[in-house]
Every structure is written in structure tokens, then in C-alpha cells.
Write a protein that holds these residues in place. Structure first.
Motif, PDB file in Angstrom:
ATOM      1  N   HIS A 109     -57.519 -18.640 121.410  1.00  0.00           N
ATOM      2  CA  HIS A 109     -58.049 -19.112 122.694  1.00  0.00           C
ATOM      3  C   HIS A 109     -58.930 -20.343 122.490  1.00  0.00           C
ATOM      4  CE1 HIS A 109     -59.951 -18.897 126.688  1.00  0.00           C
ATOM      5  NE2 HIS A 109     -61.113 -19.031 126.059  1.00  0.00           N
ATOM      6  N   GLN A 110     -59.776 -20.280 121.486  1.00  0.00           N
ATOM      7  CA  GLN A 110     -60.682 -21.397 121.234  1.00  0.00           C
ATOM      8  C   GLN A 110     -59.942 -22.652 120.788  1.00  0.00           C
ATOM      9  OE1 GLN A 110     -63.318 -19.453 118.438  1.00  0.00           O
ATOM     10  NE2 GLN A 110     -64.757 -18.840 120.042  1.00  0.00           N
ATOM     11  N   SER A 111     -58.786 -22.479 120.131  1.00  0.00           N
ATOM     12  CA  SER A 111     -57.985 -23.623 119.702  1.00  0.00           C
ATOM     13  C   SER A 111     -57.118 -24.177 120.830  1.00  0.00           C
ATOM     14  CB  SER A 111     -57.087 -23.234 118.525  1.00  0.00           C
ATOM     15  OG  SER A 111     -56.042 -22.355 118.953  1.00  0.00           O
ATOM     16  N   LEU A 152     -59.198  -7.826 121.707  1.00  0.00           N
ATOM     17  CA  LEU A 152     -59.798  -9.127 122.006  1.00  0.00           C
ATOM     18  C   LEU A 152     -60.097  -9.948 120.753  1.00  0.00           C
ATOM     19  CD1 LEU A 152     -60.829 -10.926 124.326  1.00  0.00           C
ATOM     20  CD2 LEU A 152     -63.071  -9.842 124.049  1.00  0.00           C
ATOM     21  N   PRO A 153     -60.602  -9.335 119.663  1.00  0.00           N
ATOM     22  CA  PRO A 153     -60.867 -10.133 118.458  1.00  0.00           C
ATOM     23  C   PRO A 153     -59.648 -10.882 117.931  1.00  0.00           C
ATOM     24  CG  PRO A 153     -61.959  -8.015 118.288  1.00  0.00           C
ATOM     25  CD  PRO A 153     -61.091  -7.941 119.510  1.00  0.00           C
ATOM     26  N   LYS A 199     -70.130 -15.117 123.616  1.00  0.00           N
ATOM     27  CA  LYS A 199     -69.214 -15.905 122.799  1.00  0.00           C
ATOM     28  C   LYS A 199     -68.080 -16.514 123.623  1.00  0.00           C
ATOM     29  CE  LYS A 199     -69.762 -13.562 118.328  1.00  0.00           C
ATOM     30  NZ  LYS A 199     -69.045 -12.811 117.252  1.00  0.00           N
ATOM     31  N   LEU A 200     -67.763 -15.884 124.759  1.00  0.00           N
ATOM     32  CA  LEU A 200     -66.660 -16.352 125.612  1.00  0.00           C
ATOM     33  C   LEU A 200     -67.133 -16.399 127.062  1.00  0.00           C
ATOM     34  CD1 LEU A 200     -63.803 -14.145 124.094  1.00  0.00           C
ATOM     35  CD2 LEU A 200     -64.057 -16.610 123.772  1.00  0.00           C
ATOM     36  N   ASP A 210     -68.953  -8.679 112.258  1.00  0.00           N
ATOM     37  CA  ASP A 210     -69.028  -9.941 112.989  1.00  0.00           C
ATOM     38  C   ASP A 210     -67.922 -10.901 112.558  1.00  0.00           C
ATOM     39  OD1 ASP A 210     -70.592 -11.685 114.872  1.00  0.00           O
ATOM     40  OD2 ASP A 210     -70.708 -12.934 113.071  1.00  0.00           O
ATOM     41  N   LYS A 211     -67.592 -10.913 111.283  1.00  0.00           N
ATOM     42  CA  LYS A 211     -66.514 -11.774 110.790  1.00  0.00           C
ATOM     43  C   LYS A 211     -65.160 -11.366 111.370  1.00  0.00           C
ATOM     44  CE  LYS A 211     -68.609 -13.232 106.424  1.00  0.00           C
ATOM     45  NZ  LYS A 211     -68.531 -13.198 104.942  1.00  0.00           N
ATOM     46  N   LEU A 212     -65.031 -10.088 111.708  1.00  0.00           N
ATOM     47  CA  LEU A 212     -63.796  -9.594 112.318  1.00  0.00           C
ATOM     48  C   LEU A 212     -63.820  -9.710 113.837  1.00  0.00           C
ATOM     49  CD1 LEU A 212     -63.348  -6.348 110.192  1.00  0.00           C
ATOM     50  CD2 LEU A 212     -61.812  -8.320 110.165  1.00  0.00           C
ATOM     51  N   GLU A 213     -64.916 -10.249 114.385  1.00  0.00           N
ATOM     52  CA  GLU A 213     -65.121 -10.383 115.834  1.00  0.00           C
ATOM     53  C   GLU A 213     -65.319  -9.022 116.508  1.00  0.00           C
ATOM     54  OE1 GLU A 213     -65.636 -13.146 117.319  1.00  0.00           O
ATOM     55  OE2 GLU A 213     -64.846 -14.647 115.950  1.00  0.00           O
TER      56      GLU A 213
END
Length: 323
Positions: free
Chosen positions: A212-214, A205-206, A230-231, A285-288
């Protein structure tokens, strides 16, 4: 390795503070080699190196050694060939222990050969659709697949992975012919989905969140128990009628099972403390990825449950990896 790849790896190293320290700076401390079965700059590697930084602060003289190949199996082989004194551990996905025994008939190790020490993080798998299909949701994709026989396919980072069998489960339960297209890594599969030559992609998912957000891809489901803050717009597969598609993958640390119990306990305490440090959580967190710190006993219990779970899934698929 071409220049852009080198540049990317250097950027990751600088971002997460994992540039190797000079040998003289690490002259003191307990020696600890962290084996990683995947390339430098990848998710497992970055997590392992950030873990190493936290352990250095706790008095360990850490070296991260990438033993790539065979989907992480070479790193485990190196671990079991090393002295069982606690000076060598391996960081790897849980599926390397829980799924691989069902996929590889000649696997050289099992959970009995390993001592799970701690879990560091968790993440889910997701399914995303690209411009290769007009469907915008999973139910729409199922209907499209049924009215367009032979067109529904999905790519994954490789055959015999959790993402491969996620597609198998979804296809069987939805009663559609869902063709698996394995790639050597997720990057090539992602390119084909974004380009429209492949309708769907099942991967971690990460790796899908930013696309997806774009708006370049549409995540139509993921393997969580409930929706993520977050989603919030992305449904779980469970709520879409697939209760078996609740899958959580983890990164965990292992030693040889022959390691003395007292040494295992010492490593377990150090690893759990390191995994709870703010810098470690920030790196994840930076890597989701989500921080999930579990002790040795709980980690083993989860892996044993996953071994029991994957067995019937792999058997029903009829898949066996080529050695």
C-alpha cells in the motif's frame, strides 16, 4: 524447498535472532516444547521463536517444533497427545479455537480441551484493491461491482478463514455478488492481485502495508475499531457502514486443559513477562503486528466471545469445510 526460500528463512532467523542454540548451551533449565502448526519463517513461527528466546532467558530449555498441516490442527493434536505436565504448549491464532469449531464439522478439539495461557499480539484484516479494478475506495468498488456483474472477486489465503468470512459479511451488507477465490496461502493471491487478474485481496493487514505504501495496492478498509497512526489515510470498515466488520485476530499460547492449575499459573506468569520484553515487542513491530499482552482469564473470555460471534456468520454463509 528452493534456494530463494531457504535464503529467506535464514534471513528471518538471523534478523530475529532465532537461530537454534547448541544443545550443550541449553542443557539446564525447565524443558518446554513450543508447537507451531505453520511453516518455519512464517509469522506464527517467528513470533514463537522470539518468545522462545525470551523464555530461555527466564530459565526455560525451549525447543520450537513445527507440526504443520490442516491449518494448524496437527499441532493441537500433538499438544493433546503429549503429557499434560506443562512441558508442551502451542502458539497459534485465536481463530483456530474460535472459528474452526463452526467451519470443521469433525474438528478433534474445542476450547474445553485447551488452557489459554496468554495472548502475545494482535492484528487486523484488510481489503486491498489492485489494478484489476479501476476503483480507488470501497464505495467505488461497490459501485463498480454493481455495474459489472460477475467481475467482483476477492482472494484470501484459504477457505474457512476469518478473511474469507470478512468478504462474506462485506458482500452481503453491500448487496454485491462478491465471489470468494481461496488460495493455498496468501503469497499466490497477492501475486494475482498485483498482476491484475484478481480485483481484490482480503488478508492480514500487516501483509498489505508495504504494498500500500509503495502504491502497488490500495487498502480500502480494515477491521479495526478506529484508524491507525501508521495508516491514517485508511478508513475502517466500521466508519464505512459495516459495524459488524470489527475483527481483531490474536496469537495466543495454549496448554492442555488437563495441565495442573499451579503449572498453568507458572507458565502464564513467565509468558506474560516474556511478551513484555523490548526484544519481543520489537520483533512484533518488524512484522507489523501489535503487542497485546493478556492474561489467561482475559484470553479465554475473548475467545469465548469470538466463538459466539463467528457462529451466526458461518451459518449464514452456508460454508462447511471439506475434511
Amino acid at each position: 524447498m528452493n534456494l530463494p526460500r531457504r535464503t529467506l528463512l535464514l534471513s528471518l532467523a538471523l534478523t530475529f535472532g532465532v537461530v537454534a542454540l547448541p544443545t550443550t548451551a541449553m542443557a539446564n533449565g525447565k524443558p518446554l516444547k513450543i508447537l507451531v502448526g505453520y511453516p518455519a519463517g512464517g509469522a506464527v513461527d517467528v513470533v514463537a521463536r522470539q518468545l522462545g528466546e525470551e523464555l530461555r532467558s527466564a530459565g526455560y530449555n525451549v525447543v520450537v517444533d513445527n507440526k504443520t498441516g490442516a491449518g494448524g490442527q496437527l499441532a493441537v493434536a500433538a499438544l493433546l497427545q503429549a503429557p499434560a505436565d506443562g512441558a508442551t504448549v502451542v502458539v497459534m491464532p485465536g481463530d483456530n479455537v474460535s472459528l474452526y469449531p463452526h467451519v470443521y464439522p469433525n474438528l478433534k478439539y474445542s476450547l474445553a480441551d485447551l488452557a489459554p495461557l496468554a495472548t502475545l499480539s494482535s492484528f487486523h484484516f484488510g481489503l486491498a484493491l489492485g489494478p484489476g479494478t479501476p476503483a480507488k475506495t470501497w464505495p467505488e468498488f461497490v459501485n463498480w461491482a454493481k455495474t459489472n456483474p460477475g467481475k467482483a472477486s476477492y482472494g484470501t489465503p484459504g477457505a474457512g478463514t476469518g478473511m474469507h468470512f470478512l468478504g462474506v459479511m462485506l458482500g452481503r451488507q453491500a448487496n454485491i455478488d462478491f465471489l470468494h477465490v481461496p488460495y493455498r496461502g496468501g503469497a499466490a493471491a497477492l501475486i494475482d492481485v498485483l498482476g491484475g487478474s484478481l480485483p481484490a485481496l482480503a488478508t492480514t493487514l500487516p501483509n498489505l502495508v508495504k504494498h500500500h505504501q509503495s502504491g502497488r495496492l490500495r487498502i480500502v478498509g480494515f477491521t479495526g475499531e478506529q484508524r491507525m497512526p501508521k495508516l491514517p489515510e485508511v478508513p475502517t470498515f466500521k466508519e464505512q457502514g459495516h459495524p459488524d466488520a470489527v475483527l481483531t485476530e490474536v496469537f495466543a499460547v495454549f496448554a492442555s486443559a488437563a495441565t495442573p492449575a499451579a503449572v498453568q499459573a507458572e507458565l502464564e506468569a513467565a509468558l506474560m513477562k516474556a511478551a513484555r520484553q523490548p526484544r519481543m515487542i520489537e520483533a512484533l513491530d518488524k512484522l507489523e503486528f501489535d503487542s497485546l499482552v493478556l492474561d489467561a482469564k482475559t484470553t479465554r473470555s475473548r475467545l469465548e466471545a469470538d466463538i459466539r460471534r463467528w457462529g451466526p456468520v458461518v451459518k449464514e454463509s452456508g460454508y462447511t469445510a471439506k475434511e
